[in-house]
Scaffold this active site. Structure first.
Site, short mmCIF file in Angstrom:
data_model
loop_
_atom_site.label_atom_id
_atom_site.label_comp_id
_atom_site.label_asym_id
_atom_site.label_seq_id
_atom_site.Cartn_x
_atom_site.Cartn_y
_atom_site.Cartn_z
N ARG A 35 0.83 -1.22 0.00
CA ARG A 35 0.00 0.00 0.00
C ARG A 35 0.86 1.26 0.00
NH1 ARG A 35 -4.98 -2.06 3.66
NH2 ARG A 35 -6.31 -2.56 1.89
N LYS A 200 -19.28 -15.99 2.41
CA LYS A 200 -20.71 -15.89 2.67
C LYS A 200 -21.49 -15.19 1.57
CE LYS A 200 -21.75 -14.92 7.08
NZ LYS A 200 -21.75 -13.94 8.17
N GLY A 348 -9.40 -7.16 -1.53
CA GLY A 348 -9.53 -8.09 -0.41
C GLY A 348 -8.81 -9.40 -0.67
N GLY A 371 -13.56 -3.39 0.33
CA GLY A 371 -14.90 -2.84 0.54
C GLY A 371 -15.30 -1.88 -0.56
#
Ligand code: AMP
Length: 392
Positions: A35, A200, A348, A371
């Site tokens: 990053r 999920k 992610g 996100g």
């Protein structure tokens, strides 16, 4: 079109750049400086143009005083100094005279990094709650604000949305690259295929709903496949399942039965990490856990990908952190690498898998924001981008 850092004359200006230095740290060591590296283009550009560069970033979550020690940006300033090969003035506070004096004393081309913006969350979530007084105060330190922290653009915080509403503003090169890449999906070259995995269904309902409308195929793998298979009344043993999303999966399978492609076989274990066995969907024992897609599923997915021209991928296809269950994710990455198709890897875990397995430069784009990229795939506008001025 949003304004960018190129639209301003930076010479002699105090330029606040919101970067994403939220790097993993363990025992006072930065485990992955990607990053920081990704933010260098924008920082170097501002230095070369003679700006007085003021960097702001969050790091981790700050809930109590003890979180501050392990989430100081000091160690990041040292790494940045090495990467820039240039002194970085680190100010260990987020407000006050020391910070204000250091900003006033900055010379053209110098770089200052302020302490973790989330230290302001200790006094009532001022940063994360986008407190306007804090935003005004931080804005008063600069002349121009540049948002280059894609990873937080889906949040409305004082250090992004807040400062933007009080200063002339624009986006940096990293955010520009992210937005341009996701723009390719507005008018995709077809067939357009989505690969969706991860743990999920419930985390990605908005993404599934939005993408089912616009894509040609949606290949479902990972833990979420078992909720879909349960919705089709398969015995999924002890695989991960989202009981509350079964009705949603039934509805999606009804509405999009030709688009949604499920695995037909899986690598299963009865205890995670032990004795992997390949099983067809109709062969699961009641104590089997499905942990990766199987050979036939990989082949079928690749057949569809062969004919696709635009591919977006969010979520690993198995419990890839354990090598026994990484084959599905690895095989698909390997098939897609260096292809002339447009391949966008959402942030992610999928991005982490792609980079860890050595495919860092093999795709059109690997997003830096989990996100934020999910929200773009949901068709949402990111607040950190929405507030940025449009070009005249
Ligand atoms: P997400 O953040 O939703 O993309 O989920 C990523 C996580 O899902 C990773 O930690 C994977 O190991 C996990 N995952 C993928 N497939 C499975 C599976 N079949 N069973 C359990 N976890 C899985």
């Amino acid at each position: 079109m949003k304004k960018t850092i190129r639209d301003y004359d930076l010479f002699g200006k105090k330029v606040i750049i919101r970067v994403d230095f939220n790097v993993p740290i363990k025992d006072n060591n930065i485990l992955d400086d990607n990053r920081i590296v990704m933010s260098l283009d924008t920082i170097k550009y501002a230095i070369e143009k003679g700006a007085k560069v003021i960097l702001m970033s969050h790091l981790g979550r700050i809930k109590e005083q003890s979180d501050c020690n392990k989430n100081s940006l000091k160690i990041v300033s040292e790494r940045l100094e090495q990467l820039l090969n240039k002194k970085v003035i680190f100010i260990n506070t987020t407000r006050g005279k020391e910070l204000e004096d250091a900003v006033s004393n900055l010379k053209n081309g110098e770089v200052l990094l302020m302490e973790n913006t989330r230290f302001e969350d200790l006094n009532g979530k001022l940063e994360s709650g986008n407190d306007d007084d804090l935003a005004k105060y931080w804005a008063s330190l600069g002349d121009i604000f540049i948002n280059d922290a894609f990873g937080t653009c889906h949040r409305s915080h004082a250090s992004n949305v807040g400062i933007s509403s009080h200063l002339d503003n624009g986006i940096g090169f990293l955010v520009e690259k992210e937005l341009n890449s996701f723009k390719l999906l507005d008018n995709p070259k077809r067939p357009y295929t989505v690969i969706l995995g991860g743990a999920k269904v419930s985390d990605k309902i908005g993404v599934i709903e939005n993408l089912c409308k616009v894509c040609d195929y949606i290949l479902v793998g990972g833990g979420m496949a078992y909720t879909f298979l349960q919705a089709l009344s398969y015995n999924i043993g002890k695989s991960i399942v989202d009981e509350e999303s079964i009705d949603f999966c039934k509805k999606m399978l009804n509405n999009y039965k030709d688009k949604i492609i499920l695995p037909t076989d899986s690598i299963t274990s009865k205890t995670i990490g032990m004795n992997p066995v390949l099983k067809n969907n109709d062969n699961f024992d009641s104590d089997d856990i499905g942990l990766d897609i199987g050979e036939k599923s990989i082949e079928h997915f690749i057949d569809i990908l062969k004919d696709s021209n635009t591919i977006v991928w969010n979520g690993p296809l198995g419990y890839y952190e354990n090598d026994i269950y990484a084959n599905g994710t690895k095989s698909i990455l390997n098939y897609l690498k260096d292809s002339d198709k447009i391949v966008i890897i959402g942030g992610g875990d999928t991005a982490a898998a792609a980079i860890n397995f050595g495919y860092e430069n093999a795709f059109t784009h690997i997003s830096t924001g989990g996100g934020a990229s999910l929200e773009l795939l949901e068709g949402k506008e990111l607040p950190g981008i929405k507030i940025i001025d449009e070009k005249e």
